[in-house]
Write a protein that holds these residues in place. Sequence first.
Motif: not given
Length: 345
Positions: A264-269
């Motif tokens: 989640x900290x890496x992904x662009x939602x």
Amino acid sequence: MAECTPLSQITNTTSSTGRGGRSWTQRQHTPYTRTPRSRRLTGQGKTVPLARTPQAPRTLSRIKELVNKTWRLYKVTPLYKFDVGSLRKYSRLLSAHLDAEYRKGIAVGVESEVADSARFSLFKGLKGASGDSDAIEITVKAKPKSGQGESKVVLSAILCSVQLPDDAFLFPESFTFLPVMMVKGGVGLTKQIVSWLEHQFDCHITHMSFSPYDLSWMVAMWGGCVPETNSKPVEMMYTVPKEVEGLSRITMTIDAKVCKELWDSIRDPTNNRFTEEEEAAFIKSLESHFFYHFKVKLTAMYLNRVVTSIAVVDSSGRIKFYSDDHVHRVLRHITEVAVEQIQQK
């Protein structure tokens, strides 16, 4: 075997060694001029919701039958003059072929059984887009050589196309493209089925294998998929070079929830595609964490198996699904990789 579980702290930073330290070569996927910079995480465009499709309502879907079984993956070029309306005909032809092979003395089945019938049928629930071809199931039954007892299924094969990429082949209507075939059955019988399909539909079927780079993409894309129940730790198994004595493999184990936090900290939602930069950051974070604790550079090893909460895949092309809710997600990516491997030929 060395383990690192769970991760208590992990950051998505990259060190000066970068990804260039990998001991493997990153494949070039045609028709791209370089490795794809992103992969699809969710459907887009003409796709339909993954949990339910108009072609296969939940009450009819057979996706649960795929879960918790080990399948061997094959890639299949377009089938020439394959007709869904002729499945009964194909069933008769393949059954006759298996019988003829047995009469010629070619073993078809296992030592105590003889394959005596084959059946083609539609497999409900795998269509992920309106343009996908219907998934086809091939079932082979065998009877005891003694003639006593009932026939039982000795091979199941499923040909499918789950959300075929938009840049896939353009081919005439006389061709049907089902680029992925999953098989559960003996090697000898599988060869017989593959040979018959190639001759009948003028196609080419080859075993799928995955490079360390392919596997790193899979664990990076699926590591953030954690079901509410029955979640499994994320595992990455590396083969140690032969020059290293006394150690054959290293397995890194990461708690599923911690892995999800990193993901989640890496992904662009806002982006429904998983980018190459995100994949690199995710893998680098895990490998850096392992180096911090054990002073072992996993970049010098060969990644050959990955486990997530939704599937396990190894370099030899074997796959097992753990979650029926994510079968579409996994097979969409396998379809994309199969198309790329076919296009390289």
